[in-house]
Design a protein around this motif. Structure first.
Motif, PDB file in Angstrom:
ATOM      1  N   ILE A  99       0.846  -1.191   0.000  1.00 44.99           N
ATOM      2  CA  ILE A  99       0.000   0.000   0.000  1.00 44.99           C
ATOM      3  C   ILE A  99       0.887   1.248   0.000  1.00 44.99           C
ATOM      4  O   ILE A  99       1.834   1.364   0.768  1.00 44.99           O
ATOM      5  CB  ILE A  99      -0.939   0.012   1.221  1.00 44.99           C
ATOM      6  CG1 ILE A  99      -1.846  -1.212   1.201  1.00 44.99           C
ATOM      7  CG2 ILE A  99      -1.758   1.294   1.249  1.00 44.99           C
ATOM      8  CD1 ILE A  99      -2.712  -1.362   2.432  1.00 44.99           C
ATOM      9  N   TRP A 100       0.531   2.203  -0.867  1.00 43.36           N
ATOM     10  CA  TRP A 100       1.240   3.473  -0.995  1.00 43.36           C
ATOM     11  C   TRP A 100       0.254   4.599  -0.710  1.00 43.36           C
ATOM     12  O   TRP A 100      -0.840   4.636  -1.282  1.00 43.36           O
ATOM     13  CB  TRP A 100       1.789   3.627  -2.408  1.00 43.36           C
ATOM     14  CG  TRP A 100       2.746   2.559  -2.807  1.00 43.36           C
ATOM     15  CD1 TRP A 100       2.444   1.271  -3.161  1.00 43.36           C
ATOM     16  CD2 TRP A 100       4.156   2.661  -2.871  1.00 43.36           C
ATOM     17  NE1 TRP A 100       3.580   0.575  -3.445  1.00 43.36           N
ATOM     18  CE2 TRP A 100       4.663   1.413  -3.278  1.00 43.36           C
ATOM     19  CE3 TRP A 100       5.060   3.685  -2.645  1.00 43.36           C
ATOM     20  CZ2 TRP A 100       6.011   1.162  -3.447  1.00 43.36           C
ATOM     21  CZ3 TRP A 100       6.409   3.450  -2.820  1.00 43.36           C
ATOM     22  CH2 TRP A 100       6.874   2.202  -3.210  1.00 43.36           C
ATOM     23  N   GLU A 101       0.629   5.525   0.168  1.00 40.68           N
ATOM     24  CA  GLU A 101      -0.224   6.670   0.472  1.00 40.68           C
ATOM     25  C   GLU A 101       0.082   7.792  -0.513  1.00 40.68           C
ATOM     26  O   GLU A 101       1.235   8.018  -0.882  1.00 40.68           O
ATOM     27  CB  GLU A 101       0.004   7.151   1.904  1.00 40.68           C
ATOM     28  CG  GLU A 101      -0.336   6.119   2.956  1.00 40.68           C
ATOM     29  CD  GLU A 101      -1.802   5.708   2.962  1.00 40.68           C
ATOM     30  OE1 GLU A 101      -2.683   6.531   2.601  1.00 40.68           O
ATOM     31  OE2 GLU A 101      -2.080   4.554   3.335  1.00 40.68           O
ATOM     32  N   HIS A 117      -3.388  14.637   2.043  1.00 43.63           N
ATOM     33  CA  HIS A 117      -3.619  13.221   1.780  1.00 43.63           C
ATOM     34  C   HIS A 117      -4.897  13.069   0.968  1.00 43.63           C
ATOM     35  O   HIS A 117      -5.940  13.617   1.306  1.00 43.63           O
ATOM     36  CB  HIS A 117      -3.739  12.459   3.105  1.00 43.63           C
ATOM     37  CG  HIS A 117      -3.865  10.992   2.909  1.00 43.63           C
ATOM     38  ND1 HIS A 117      -5.073  10.339   3.008  1.00 43.63           N
ATOM     39  CD2 HIS A 117      -2.939  10.051   2.620  1.00 43.63           C
ATOM     40  CE1 HIS A 117      -4.883   9.053   2.790  1.00 43.63           C
ATOM     41  NE2 HIS A 117      -3.587   8.859   2.551  1.00 43.63           N
ATOM     42  N   ASN A 147      -4.959   6.265  -1.254  1.00 40.50           N
ATOM     43  CA  ASN A 147      -3.835   5.347  -1.390  1.00 40.50           C
ATOM     44  C   ASN A 147      -4.016   4.492  -2.631  1.00 40.50           C
ATOM     45  O   ASN A 147      -5.075   4.494  -3.252  1.00 40.50           O
ATOM     46  CB  ASN A 147      -3.657   4.488  -0.132  1.00 40.50           C
ATOM     47  CG  ASN A 147      -4.900   3.692   0.195  1.00 40.50           C
ATOM     48  OD1 ASN A 147      -5.566   3.165  -0.673  1.00 40.50           O
ATOM     49  ND2 ASN A 147      -5.219   3.609   1.470  1.00 40.50           N
ATOM     50  N   HIS A 195      -2.652   0.516  -4.362  1.00 43.89           N
ATOM     51  CA  HIS A 195      -1.998  -0.776  -4.145  1.00 43.89           C
ATOM     52  C   HIS A 195      -1.131  -1.057  -5.367  1.00 43.89           C
ATOM     53  O   HIS A 195      -1.635  -1.093  -6.495  1.00 43.89           O
ATOM     54  CB  HIS A 195      -3.044  -1.886  -3.978  1.00 43.89           C
ATOM     55  CG  HIS A 195      -3.892  -1.705  -2.762  1.00 43.89           C
ATOM     56  ND1 HIS A 195      -3.643  -2.356  -1.592  1.00 43.89           N
ATOM     57  CD2 HIS A 195      -4.982  -0.927  -2.533  1.00 43.89           C
ATOM     58  CE1 HIS A 195      -4.546  -1.997  -0.692  1.00 43.89           C
ATOM     59  NE2 HIS A 195      -5.366  -1.131  -1.244  1.00 43.89           N
ATOM     60  N   GLN A 227       3.274   3.079   2.754  1.00 40.13           N
ATOM     61  CA  GLN A 227       2.521   3.249   3.992  1.00 40.13           C
ATOM     62  C   GLN A 227       3.357   2.887   5.216  1.00 40.13           C
ATOM     63  O   GLN A 227       3.285   3.545   6.239  1.00 40.13           O
ATOM     64  CB  GLN A 227       1.253   2.392   3.946  1.00 40.13           C
ATOM     65  CG  GLN A 227       0.317   2.638   5.101  1.00 40.13           C
ATOM     66  CD  GLN A 227      -0.925   1.778   5.002  1.00 40.13           C
ATOM     67  OE1 GLN A 227      -0.828   0.565   4.838  1.00 40.13           O
ATOM     68  NE2 GLN A 227      -2.081   2.409   5.077  1.00 40.13           N
ATOM     69  N   ARG A 228       4.190   1.883   5.107  1.00 39.84           N
ATOM     70  CA  ARG A 228       4.983   1.447   6.261  1.00 39.84           C
ATOM     71  C   ARG A 228       6.049   2.474   6.645  1.00 39.84           C
ATOM     72  O   ARG A 228       6.615   2.418   7.724  1.00 39.84           O
ATOM     73  CB  ARG A 228       5.613   0.087   5.993  1.00 39.84           C
ATOM     74  CG  ARG A 228       6.697   0.098   4.953  1.00 39.84           C
ATOM     75  CD  ARG A 228       7.347  -1.271   4.792  1.00 39.84           C
ATOM     76  NE  ARG A 228       8.427  -1.215   3.833  1.00 39.84           N
ATOM     77  CZ  ARG A 228       8.303  -1.398   2.533  1.00 39.84           C
ATOM     78  NH1 ARG A 228       7.113  -1.689   2.019  1.00 39.84           N
ATOM     79  NH2 ARG A 228       9.338  -1.308   1.732  1.00 39.84           N
ATOM     80  N   ILE A 249       5.499   5.734   6.893  1.00 37.33           N
ATOM     81  CA  ILE A 249       4.879   6.878   7.551  1.00 37.33           C
ATOM     82  C   ILE A 249       4.839   6.621   9.049  1.00 37.33           C
ATOM     83  O   ILE A 249       4.325   5.602   9.502  1.00 37.33           O
ATOM     84  CB  ILE A 249       3.455   7.133   7.009  1.00 37.33           C
ATOM     85  CG1 ILE A 249       3.545   7.494   5.529  1.00 37.33           C
ATOM     86  CG2 ILE A 249       2.759   8.226   7.799  1.00 37.33           C
ATOM     87  CD1 ILE A 249       2.213   7.666   4.856  1.00 37.33           C
ATOM     88  N   GLU A 254       3.935   8.026  13.078  1.00 37.49           N
ATOM     89  CA  GLU A 254       2.924   8.823  13.754  1.00 37.49           C
ATOM     90  C   GLU A 254       3.332   9.055  15.195  1.00 37.49           C
ATOM     91  O   GLU A 254       3.839   8.152  15.864  1.00 37.49           O
ATOM     92  CB  GLU A 254       1.566   8.105  13.720  1.00 37.49           C
ATOM     93  CG  GLU A 254       0.485   8.844  14.459  1.00 37.49           C
ATOM     94  CD  GLU A 254      -0.840   8.091  14.476  1.00 37.49           C
ATOM     95  OE1 GLU A 254      -1.803   8.655  14.998  1.00 37.49           O
ATOM     96  OE2 GLU A 254      -0.889   6.953  13.991  1.00 37.49           O
TER      97      GLU A 254
END
Length: 109
Positions: free
Chosen positions: A2-4, A17, A20, A22, A51-52, A54, A56
């Motif tokens: 997954i890519w944001e 944002h 996303n 795939h 995604q991995r 990013i 938080e």
């Protein structure tokens, strides 16, 4: 994988944002992002991030701003009513002074 996707509407704007995609690799993710998110609305640029990657930090991890009272920074803590009354009184005084000046000039004194 997954890519944001983050989109910038026009040059100088912040990237926001927008969703996303795939995709198995970066090249496909860029292509999918362009097709799915870049063509629907005016777009200056897209950021495509795994995604991995990013991270938080939320309020449970750190106390944002500490415990210092900084309410003075927001205008909602100020009293505007008194200032508005003073402005109205000042405007009334100025209008009355103008009427008096005109009366003197016109000879109605």
């Amino acid at each position: 994988m997954i890519w944001e996707v983050f989109r910038q509407k026009k040059a100088g704007d912040y990237h926001t944002h927008c969703g996303n995609v795939h995709a198995p690799d970066r090249e496909m993710a860029l292509l999918f992002a362009e097709i799915q998110h870049g063509r629907r609305m005016p777009t200056n640029s897209l950021w495509v991030v795994p995604q991995r990657e990013i991270g938080e930090v939320d309020t449970e991890d750190v106390a944002f701003g500490g415990t210092t009272d900084k309410s003075y920074r927001w205008a909602m803590t100020y009293q505007f009513e008194a200032a508005a009354e003073e402005v109205a009184e000042s405007e009334d005084e100025q209008a009355e002074a103008e009427r008096q000046r005109r009366a003197v000039v016109d000879g109605d004194d």
